[in-house]
Design a protein around this motif. Structure first.
Motif, PDB file in Angstrom:
ATOM      1  N   VAL A  57       0.844  -1.200   0.000  1.00  0.00           N
ATOM      2  CA  VAL A  57       0.000   0.000   0.000  1.00  0.00           C
ATOM      3  C   VAL A  57       0.879   1.250   0.000  1.00  0.00           C
ATOM      4  O   VAL A  57       0.587   2.230  -0.702  1.00  0.00           O
ATOM      5  CB  VAL A  57      -0.990  -0.006   1.191  1.00  0.00           C
ATOM      6  N   VAL A  58       1.982   1.227   0.747  1.00  0.00           N
ATOM      7  CA  VAL A  58       2.926   2.352   0.726  1.00  0.00           C
ATOM      8  C   VAL A  58       3.470   2.525  -0.696  1.00  0.00           C
ATOM      9  O   VAL A  58       3.536   3.638  -1.220  1.00  0.00           O
ATOM     10  CB  VAL A  58       4.070   2.145   1.736  1.00  0.00           C
ATOM     11  N   ALA A  59       3.829   1.412  -1.327  1.00  0.00           N
ATOM     12  CA  ALA A  59       4.325   1.469  -2.707  1.00  0.00           C
ATOM     13  C   ALA A  59       3.271   2.071  -3.633  1.00  0.00           C
ATOM     14  O   ALA A  59       3.587   2.917  -4.478  1.00  0.00           O
ATOM     15  CB  ALA A  59       4.716   0.073  -3.182  1.00  0.00           C
ATOM     16  N   GLN A  60       2.035   1.655  -3.469  1.00  0.00           N
ATOM     17  CA  GLN A  60       0.941   2.156  -4.307  1.00  0.00           C
ATOM     18  C   GLN A  60       0.804   3.675  -4.157  1.00  0.00           C
ATOM     19  O   GLN A  60       0.590   4.384  -5.142  1.00  0.00           O
ATOM     20  CB  GLN A  60      -0.364   1.469  -3.911  1.00  0.00           C
ATOM     21  N   VAL A  61       0.949   4.168  -2.935  1.00  0.00           N
ATOM     22  CA  VAL A  61       0.798   5.601  -2.680  1.00  0.00           C
ATOM     23  C   VAL A  61       1.943   6.387  -3.313  1.00  0.00           C
ATOM     24  O   VAL A  61       1.716   7.337  -4.065  1.00  0.00           O
ATOM     25  CB  VAL A  61       0.723   5.888  -1.163  1.00  0.00           C
ATOM     26  N   ILE A  62       3.179   5.983  -3.040  1.00  0.00           N
ATOM     27  CA  ILE A  62       4.305   6.817  -3.469  1.00  0.00           C
ATOM     28  C   ILE A  62       4.662   6.655  -4.942  1.00  0.00           C
ATOM     29  O   ILE A  62       5.350   7.504  -5.498  1.00  0.00           O
ATOM     30  CB  ILE A  62       5.558   6.604  -2.598  1.00  0.00           C
ATOM     31  N   GLU A  63       4.192   5.589  -5.583  1.00  0.00           N
ATOM     32  CA  GLU A  63       4.542   5.427  -6.993  1.00  0.00           C
ATOM     33  C   GLU A  63       3.697   6.310  -7.909  1.00  0.00           C
ATOM     34  O   GLU A  63       4.018   6.470  -9.084  1.00  0.00           O
ATOM     35  CB  GLU A  63       4.467   3.973  -7.423  1.00  0.00           C
ATOM     36  N   ALA A  64       2.655   6.933  -7.376  1.00  0.00           N
ATOM     37  CA  ALA A  64       1.834   7.835  -8.181  1.00  0.00           C
ATOM     38  C   ALA A  64       2.707   8.972  -8.703  1.00  0.00           C
ATOM     39  O   ALA A  64       3.487   9.572  -7.958  1.00  0.00           O
ATOM     40  CB  ALA A  64       0.689   8.390  -7.343  1.00  0.00           C
TER      41      ALA A  64
ATOM     42  N   THR B  52       5.628  12.102   5.890  1.00  0.00           N
ATOM     43  CA  THR B  52       5.169  10.803   6.366  1.00  0.00           C
ATOM     44  C   THR B  52       3.663  10.848   6.609  1.00  0.00           C
ATOM     45  O   THR B  52       2.948   9.900   6.307  1.00  0.00           O
ATOM     46  CB  THR B  52       5.908  10.406   7.659  1.00  0.00           C
ATOM     47  N   SER B  53       3.180  11.968   7.120  1.00  0.00           N
ATOM     48  CA  SER B  53       1.745  12.118   7.393  1.00  0.00           C
ATOM     49  C   SER B  53       0.923  12.091   6.109  1.00  0.00           C
ATOM     50  O   SER B  53      -0.192  11.574   6.105  1.00  0.00           O
ATOM     51  CB  SER B  53       1.478  13.422   8.150  1.00  0.00           C
ATOM     52  N   ASP B  54       1.479  12.648   5.018  1.00  0.00           N
ATOM     53  CA  ASP B  54       0.777  12.591   3.734  1.00  0.00           C
ATOM     54  C   ASP B  54       0.585  11.143   3.297  1.00  0.00           C
ATOM     55  O   ASP B  54      -0.509  10.751   2.863  1.00  0.00           O
ATOM     56  CB  ASP B  54       1.558  13.330   2.643  1.00  0.00           C
ATOM     57  N   VAL B  55       1.644  10.356   3.420  1.00  0.00           N
ATOM     58  CA  VAL B  55       1.572   8.948   3.026  1.00  0.00           C
ATOM     59  C   VAL B  55       0.621   8.208   3.966  1.00  0.00           C
ATOM     60  O   VAL B  55      -0.187   7.389   3.529  1.00  0.00           O
ATOM     61  CB  VAL B  55       2.964   8.281   3.020  1.00  0.00           C
ATOM     62  N   ARG B  56       0.697   8.523   5.257  1.00  0.00           N
ATOM     63  CA  ARG B  56      -0.180   7.866   6.230  1.00  0.00           C
ATOM     64  C   ARG B  56      -1.649   8.124   5.908  1.00  0.00           C
ATOM     65  O   ARG B  56      -2.468   7.208   5.947  1.00  0.00           O
ATOM     66  CB  ARG B  56       0.126   8.343   7.647  1.00  0.00           C
ATOM     67  N   SER B  57      -1.988   9.367   5.570  1.00  0.00           N
ATOM     68  CA  SER B  57      -3.380   9.700   5.250  1.00  0.00           C
ATOM     69  C   SER B  57      -3.870   8.882   4.064  1.00  0.00           C
ATOM     70  O   SER B  57      -4.971   8.326   4.093  1.00  0.00           O
ATOM     71  CB  SER B  57      -3.512  11.187   4.943  1.00  0.00           C
ATOM     72  N   ALA B  58      -3.040   8.808   3.026  1.00  0.00           N
ATOM     73  CA  ALA B  58      -3.422   8.032   1.848  1.00  0.00           C
ATOM     74  C   ALA B  58      -3.496   6.548   2.194  1.00  0.00           C
ATOM     75  O   ALA B  58      -4.406   5.834   1.759  1.00  0.00           O
ATOM     76  CB  ALA B  58      -2.417   8.269   0.721  1.00  0.00           C
ATOM     77  N   PHE B  59      -2.548   6.060   3.001  1.00  0.00           N
ATOM     78  CA  PHE B  59      -2.509   4.660   3.412  1.00  0.00           C
ATOM     79  C   PHE B  59      -3.795   4.297   4.154  1.00  0.00           C
ATOM     80  O   PHE B  59      -4.442   3.289   3.853  1.00  0.00           O
ATOM     81  CB  PHE B  59      -1.277   4.441   4.307  1.00  0.00           C
TER      82      PHE B  59
ATOM     83  N   ALA C 271      -6.641   5.833   4.098  1.00  0.00           N
ATOM     84  CA  ALA C 271      -7.797   5.932   3.196  1.00  0.00           C
ATOM     85  C   ALA C 271      -7.919   4.686   2.321  1.00  0.00           C
ATOM     86  O   ALA C 271      -9.021   4.190   2.077  1.00  0.00           O
ATOM     87  CB  ALA C 271      -7.675   7.179   2.323  1.00  0.00           C
ATOM     88  N   LEU C 272      -6.785   4.150   1.876  1.00  0.00           N
ATOM     89  CA  LEU C 272      -6.811   2.953   1.036  1.00  0.00           C
ATOM     90  C   LEU C 272      -7.134   1.697   1.842  1.00  0.00           C
ATOM     91  O   LEU C 272      -7.848   0.819   1.375  1.00  0.00           O
ATOM     92  CB  LEU C 272      -5.468   2.773   0.313  1.00  0.00           C
ATOM     93  N   LYS C 273      -6.598   1.607   3.051  1.00  0.00           N
ATOM     94  CA  LYS C 273      -6.806   0.424   3.889  1.00  0.00           C
ATOM     95  C   LYS C 273      -8.232   0.336   4.429  1.00  0.00           C
ATOM     96  O   LYS C 273      -8.771  -0.747   4.586  1.00  0.00           O
ATOM     97  CB  LYS C 273      -5.833   0.408   5.066  1.00  0.00           C
ATOM     98  N   LYS C 274      -8.808   1.485   4.773  1.00  0.00           N
ATOM     99  CA  LYS C 274     -10.172   1.544   5.316  1.00  0.00           C
ATOM    100  C   LYS C 274     -10.367   0.593   6.494  1.00  0.00           C
ATOM    101  O   LYS C 274     -11.373  -0.091   6.601  1.00  0.00           O
ATOM    102  CB  LYS C 274     -11.202   1.257   4.232  1.00  0.00           C
TER     103      LYS C 274
END
Length: 168
Positions: free
Chosen positions: A5-12, A20-27, A29-32
């Motif tokens: 999921v981290v890879a999915q977020v940062i590869e955009a 780190t907080s930006d990635v956490r928010s997206a993480f 949101a994706l994990k739900k």
């Protein structure tokens, strides 16, 4: 290996110069998953991002005004070559545990704890060098030993994860 999921977020492609907080928010949101602890997730993500910094794929910078850490993709960043974790603690827990399996899990946890300690040690040497470059002759051999230890521990972790993966 990187969390998928981290890879999915940062590869955009449009995701750069992030915290780190930006990635956490997206993480999150994706994990739900409401059971996830945001503080623990942030620590895990920071660890994952540091892996990419060590590979030279991300650049870490700390703003002097707020002390906020930001990460930027470097020219070496290659989304096609991100290796994601194929084994997780959830998948390990779901497998049948026998005596050998339990010993392997214990070794894995031990090696991961040693790796975190060793990474902390090498980061401390690096920080000391940045603060006191005149100590380079004292610090450099210790820093290299800690980095070599990191590599050995990563090899041990990979070997055990491979064995566990084969047995599941």
């Amino acid at each position: 290996m990187l969390d998928p999921v981290v890879a999915q977020v940062i590869e955009a492609g449009n995701f750069d110069n992030f915290t780190t907080s930006d990635v956490r928010s997206a993480f999150l949101a994706l994990k739900k998953d409401p059971k996830l602890n945001p503080s623990n997730v942030r620590r895990m993500i920071y660890s994952e991002l540091l892996k990419l910094v060590r590979k030279g794929w991300l650049k870490k910078s700390i703003s002097k005004v707020k002390g906020q850490t930001r990460f930027s993709k470097t020219n070496l960043f290659d989304a096609n070559n991100l290796q994601v974790k194929t084994i997780s603690f959830e998948s390990i827990a779901a497998t049948k545990t026998d005596g050998h399996h339990q010993k392997l899990l214990e070794k894995l946890v031990c090696y991961k704890a040693e790796l975190l300690q060793s990474i902390g040690e090498s980061e401390a040497y690096k920080d000391i060098y940045l603060d006191m470059p005149e100590l380079v002759d004292e610090i450099q051999p210790k820093y290299h030993m800690a980095r070599d230890n990191n590599t050995k521990l990563l090899g041990k972790i990979k070997a055990i994860e491979d064995i566990i993966r084969q047995r599941t």
